[in-house]
Write a protein that holds these residues in place. Structure first.
Motif, short mmCIF file in Angstrom:
data_model
loop_
_atom_site.label_atom_id
_atom_site.label_comp_id
_atom_site.label_asym_id
_atom_site.label_seq_id
_atom_site.Cartn_x
_atom_site.Cartn_y
_atom_site.Cartn_z
N ALA A 1 0.83 -1.19 0.00
CA ALA A 1 0.00 0.00 0.00
C ALA A 1 0.87 1.25 0.00
O ALA A 1 1.92 1.29 0.66
CB ALA A 1 -0.90 0.01 1.23
N VAL A 2 0.45 2.25 -0.73
CA VAL A 2 1.14 3.55 -0.74
C VAL A 2 0.66 4.30 0.50
O VAL A 2 -0.49 4.75 0.56
CB VAL A 2 0.84 4.33 -2.03
N LYS A 3 1.53 4.41 1.48
CA LYS A 3 1.15 5.04 2.76
C LYS A 3 1.55 6.50 2.84
O LYS A 3 0.98 7.25 3.61
CB LYS A 3 1.75 4.25 3.92
N ARG B 1 -7.23 11.05 -4.98
CA ARG B 1 -8.29 10.15 -4.51
C ARG B 1 -9.10 10.77 -3.38
O ARG B 1 -9.86 10.09 -2.72
CB ARG B 1 -7.69 8.83 -4.01
N ASP B 2 -8.94 12.07 -3.15
CA ASP B 2 -9.66 12.73 -2.05
C ASP B 2 -11.17 12.61 -2.19
O ASP B 2 -11.86 12.35 -1.21
CB ASP B 2 -9.26 14.20 -1.93
N GLU B 3 -11.68 12.82 -3.38
CA GLU B 3 -13.13 12.73 -3.58
C GLU B 3 -13.64 11.33 -3.26
O GLU B 3 -14.66 11.17 -2.59
CB GLU B 3 -13.50 13.12 -5.01
N SER C 1 -4.06 0.70 -0.96
CA SER C 1 -3.72 2.09 -0.64
C SER C 1 -4.96 2.87 -0.24
O SER C 1 -4.94 3.65 0.72
CB SER C 1 -3.04 2.76 -1.83
N ILE C 2 -6.06 2.68 -0.95
CA ILE C 2 -7.32 3.34 -0.61
C ILE C 2 -7.76 2.90 0.79
O ILE C 2 -8.16 3.73 1.61
CB ILE C 2 -8.40 3.04 -1.65
N GLU D 1 -8.75 4.14 6.39
CA GLU D 1 -8.62 3.85 7.82
C GLU D 1 -8.06 5.06 8.58
O GLU D 1 -8.48 5.33 9.71
CB GLU D 1 -7.69 2.65 8.01
N GLN D 2 -7.16 5.81 7.96
CA GLN D 2 -6.59 6.99 8.61
C GLN D 2 -7.64 8.09 8.82
O GLN D 2 -7.52 8.89 9.74
CB GLN D 2 -5.43 7.56 7.78
#
Length: 83
Positions: free
Chosen positions: A22-24, A32-34, A64-65, A70-71
């Motif tokens: 995953a790209v953290k 990908r904010d929307e 990654s999404i 989760e964050q």
């Protein structure tokens, strides 16, 4: 359920940096904010139990999404990851 021949592979220009994980790093995860805002809104919009499925081609950014989702989630929502 779609048939395999109905799917067209979409090139992911960022996959060479993902290294199968995953790209953290928030600086590497953008655009990908929307989608994340929509997911957070859908999950937290009511008190009803919900299930969401995130699916896509291999190496398309699903993990990654999920990491960045989760964050952004807050209690009482407890994300659980499994494979």
């Amino acid at each position: 359920v779609g048939r395999e021949e109905d799917f067209e592979e979409i090139e992911n220009p960022y996959r060479k940096w993902a290294l199968s994980h995953a790209v953290k790093d928030p600086q590497m995860f953008y655009g990908r904010d929307e989608m994340l805002n929509n997911l957070v809104s859908a999950i937290g919009s009511s008190s009803e139990t919900k299930s969401l499925v995130i699916y896509g081609q291999k190496r398309s950014g699903k993990s990654s999404i999920l990491y960045h989702l989760e964050q952004r989630l807050t209690m009482p929502i407890i994300p659980i990851s499994f494979s």
